[in-house]
Scaffold this active site. Structure first.
Site, short mmCIF file in Angstrom:
data_model
loop_
_atom_site.label_atom_id
_atom_site.label_comp_id
_atom_site.label_asym_id
_atom_site.label_seq_id
_atom_site.Cartn_x
_atom_site.Cartn_y
_atom_site.Cartn_z
N ASP A 41 0.91 -0.89 0.18
CA ASP A 41 -0.11 -0.14 0.06
C ASP A 41 0.87 1.16 0.02
O ASP A 41 2.10 1.14 0.27
CB ASP A 41 -0.94 -0.06 1.20
CG ASP A 41 -2.32 1.05 1.12
OD1 ASP A 41 -2.13 1.79 0.23
OD2 ASP A 41 -3.23 0.61 1.68
C1 BGC Z 1 -5.10 3.18 0.47
C2 BGC Z 1 -5.26 2.48 -0.79
C3 BGC Z 1 -5.24 3.04 -2.05
C4 BGC Z 1 -3.84 3.78 -2.02
C5 BGC Z 1 -3.45 4.78 -3.30
C6 BGC Z 1 -3.80 4.10 0.39
O1 BGC Z 1 -4.03 5.04 1.15
O2 BGC Z 1 -5.22 2.37 1.65
O3 BGC Z 1 -6.65 1.64 -0.73
O4 BGC Z 1 -5.19 2.20 -3.15
O5 BGC Z 1 -3.66 4.88 -0.89
O6 BGC Z 1 -4.32 5.88 -3.45
#
Ligand code: BGC
Length: 738
Positions: A278
């Protein structure tokens, strides 16, 4: 040539560049005789042959470039070999607007609008898995039109606490339901040459402390509750990417937990695709390299926001140096690169690729249909709904959510949409000039005097009042990064509803929110409540069609609504938000209805619950044994009749209860469901196959799924608390499966 021209029409700037680079490279090779053309550019070669051929042509630096970001949402191309930039995009509800490249600020493009779909909680509330497929198809087509290669969805996290800030992005509290929806969503996306990325593996069940919290759960809970959607995504849908959760599992970050990634995902399940972090979820080179991380995204390094030194990412220069010093075998690097290349070949990145389409009327129609089918009628005393459009002469629409746009959600869940029909617009469009419609805001975030008084006055003068209440993606109110503080409605809405219904007993409450809301102060007095979720860009139209009976509400809850927050397991047991950095999953298997049913706690609205404008009768359950050892072990056959006067769709839910389990089990578990649309008076036979796995529990002592010989009760219900038919099924022999 014609084909190329058509494709170019759908491409944005980034994609166009990619095409031109690829074309130039391929042109270089077309001068060669067929036997000299590299195998990786030959669509006739098996995928693994192409992967190996490209792999051996890449330098070590080029390989490393595939393992980390080179902007917020991309990885570096290899122009000399025609390997294009790989574009990733959020999110689960529509292709996110472009940011960056090196900041979270919008890129300011004019070609990055996309269809804003209803939230995943709305999709799941349809209990119609065909719609999950259709949803995925919309996203897949739009990703292609926007030049994206990997879509960061679906989310298969389990709704463990109703406070979680991202519940509206989830499919709900049940692993079986999550798995069914994840699988079809992924199939829809990947059918369009776009890799889906299921997230967040495995946990992230709350926002509070998500970057650091260590999950402490027993093996059975992991296997039975939190892993099944991911397992199904790998084994049934062939998902090509998995995003590790921010949370830790048994002390290791999920994105490179040796146990979760190497042993279970890649080992036991044979996952061949890539594991990404993530954004900002990587903290150590050695752990990431050895723990199975294949792609590092979003790491906050020491650079400025505008110029991140991507070469400093943990999987960039530090890994390269480690390789050069012999600290890691080259085979480890190659394994990671293969996992990037496989999805590229599977999604035809080097071949003729499906072109995609953006913001089409068809996509908008799909969004509307899902919004309609996902609305859940929670209460409808005295048939307060549907409203008769020919009889309503005056209507008071009340509430900020009646005019609010939600598309821009938050973080990854936001979409830049061409339009968003609000509830007020939908109602006005539906009624036209047939009725006098007034609007009062009733409440705002900022407060304000007399707002309630004005709404009450408007309600008093109208035939009917419709209050569009709920949450709004503000901080603590359905927002990534922040859990809710309680389950009550914010901004004096409880008082507003009480006052309005006192002035006009024909008051309908519509909730725009994720699950769940406490309704204590007013539920008894209000005749009708409709949970509309976040219904997407056509939400207002869909809402009006449900309110005025053009379509029957057929959604059902995918999360239990507790009477009080303290009734739900994580809160009753005091395990939320964790103690000294550890989140103890003390409730074990008893998440959602498994807890409420087993502990005999009355919920406000149970899992699987939802009313209709018509009535359904269930009859004639027969359990038809299969042909062992093949699946299904048994098929539940029964009849459903629409005994009301309107067409409507019913979701029949199948639960399994083991009479004398070897290990303690929840009172019942969802193992099947089917949605049927029936005309008035129509009766239909429904068949739900039950596989062996549906009888099994995970036995950590045996490292496998045990289905024990003995009696099982098969229950068919209209909700988890409204079982209409049941019968016993004797499972003939015991099996243990890995
Ligand atoms: C979230 C993800 C997301 C990523 C990119 C993170 O903060 O948990 O679900 O895909 O950001 O935006």
């Amino acid at each position: 040539m014609r084909d190329t021209t058509m494709r170019l029409r759908h491409l944005n700037g980034f994609d166009l560049l990619k095409c031109l680079v690829l074309a130039a490279c391929a042109a270089g090779f077309t001068g060669l005789r067929a036997e000299e053309r590299p195998a990786y550019l030959d669509p006739g070669q098996p995928r693994e042959t192409r992967v190996e051929d490209l792999l051996r042509r890449l330098t070590i630096e080029e390989k490393i470039g595939m393992l980390h970001a080179d902007s917020k949402f991309s990885t570096a191309p290899v122009p000399r070999l025609g390997v294009p930039t790989r574009w990733l995009t959020d999110g689960p509800h529509g292709v996110r607007e472009d940011v960056g490249p090196h900041t979270w600020n919008p890129a300011g493009r004019t070609d990055d609008y996309a269809t804003y779909m209803p939230a995943l909680s709305a999709l799941a509330s349809t209990w119609n898995v065909d719609l999950a497929r259709a949803y995925g198809e919309v996203l897949g087509e739009e990703c292609r039109a926007r030049g994206k290669d990997i879509l960061l969805g679906p989310i298969a996290d389990i709704a463990r606490t109703p406070l979680s800030g991202r519940l509206y992005e989830y499919f709900g509290e049940d692993p079986f339901l999550n798995a069914r929806f994840s699988v079809n969503y992924i199939r829809g996306v990947q059918d369009h040459d776009v890799a889906a990325c299921i997230k967040h593996f495995a946990g992230n069940n709350q926002e509070m402390g998500r970057a650091t919290i260590d999950m402490d759960m027993d093996e059975r809970t992991l296997r039975e509750i939190y892993l099944p959607p991911f397992e199904a995504a790998v084994k049934k849908a062939g998902v090509w990417a998995v995003m590790g959760a921010y949370t830790k599992f048994r002390g290791e970050h999920c994105a490179y937990s040796d146990y979760l990634i190497n042993k279970i995902l890649k080992g036991e399940w044979g996952f061949q695709g890539l594991v990404m972090s993530d954004w900002g979820g990587t903290y150590d080179t050695r752990q990431a390299v050895l723990g199975g991380l294949d792609l590092e995204m979003g790491t906050l390094t020491s650079g400025t926001e505008e110029a991140r030194p991507y070469k400093d990412y943990y999987l960039a220069n530090p890994f390269l140096e480690g390789l050069r010093k012999g600290e890691y075998p080259m085979s480890l690097l190659d394994d990671k690169v293969r996992r990037s290349l496989r999805p590229m070949f599977a999604m035809h990145v080097f071949d003729a690729r499906k072109p995609g389409s953006l913001n089409t009327p068809e996509h908008q129609a799909t969004a509307q249909r899902i919004a309609e089918e996902g609305m859940v009628l929670l209460k409808n005393e005295g048939d307060a709904l549907p409203l008769d459009p020919s009889r309503v002469t005056s209507l008071a629409v009340i509430g900020e959510n009646a005019v609010r746009h939600n598309a821009n959600g938050f973080f990854g869940a936001g979409v830049k949409t061409m339009h968003e029909i609000t509830p007020l617009e939908g109602i006005v469009k539906r009624l036209g000039d047939r009725a006098n419609i007034t609007y009062s805001i009733g409440y705002t975030k900022l407060g304000g005097s007399n707002l309630i008084e004005r709404a009450v006055a408007a309600a008093r003068q109208a035939d009917v009042a419709v209050i569009v209440a709920g949450l709004n993606h503000s901080r603590y109110l359905d927002d990534e990064g922040w859990d809710r503080k309680n389950l009550r409605l914010p901004y004096d809405q409880d008082e507003l509803i009480q006052r309005v219904v006192q002035a006009n007993p024909r008051t309908i409450v519509v909730l725009i929110s994720g699950p769940a809301i406490e309704m204590d102060p007013w539920l008894d007095r209000v005749p009708a409540v409709l949970q509309a979720n976040y219904p997407g860009m056509e939400g207002g139209t869909a809402l009006a069609r449900v309110l005025f009976g053009d379509v029957d509400p057929s959604g059902k809850l995918t999360c239990t609504y507790p009477k009080r927050l303290m009734d739900s397991p994580a809160h009753a047991l005091g395990t939320y938000p964790g103690t000294n950095g550890t989140l103890f999953y003390t409730e074990g298997l008893l998440v959602g209805y498994r807890w409420f049913d087993t502990k005999n706690i009355e919920p406000l609205f149970p899992f699987g619950y939802g009313l209709s404008y018509t009535r359904f009768e269930y009859s004639d359950l027969k359990l038809v044994a299969g042909d062992p050892p093949d699946d299904p072990v048994v098929t539940a056959e029964f009849e459903i009749a629409n005994t009301g006067r309107r067409a409507g769709a019913e979701v029949a839910e199948l639960y399994v209860r083991q009479a004398h389990p070897g290990l303690p089990r929840p009172l019942k578990e969802l193992k099947g469901f089917e949605k049927v649309l029936l005309q008035p008076g129509e009766k239909r036979k429904v068949s739900i196959p039950i596989d062996r796995r549906a009888f099994a529990y995970y036995d950590p002592g045996k490292n496998g799924w045990v289905s024990e010989a003995g009696d099982f009760e098969i229950q068919i219900g209209s909700s988890s608390r409204d079982i209409r038919l049941h019968d016993m099924f004797p499972l003939a022999y015991t099996t243990v499966e890995k």
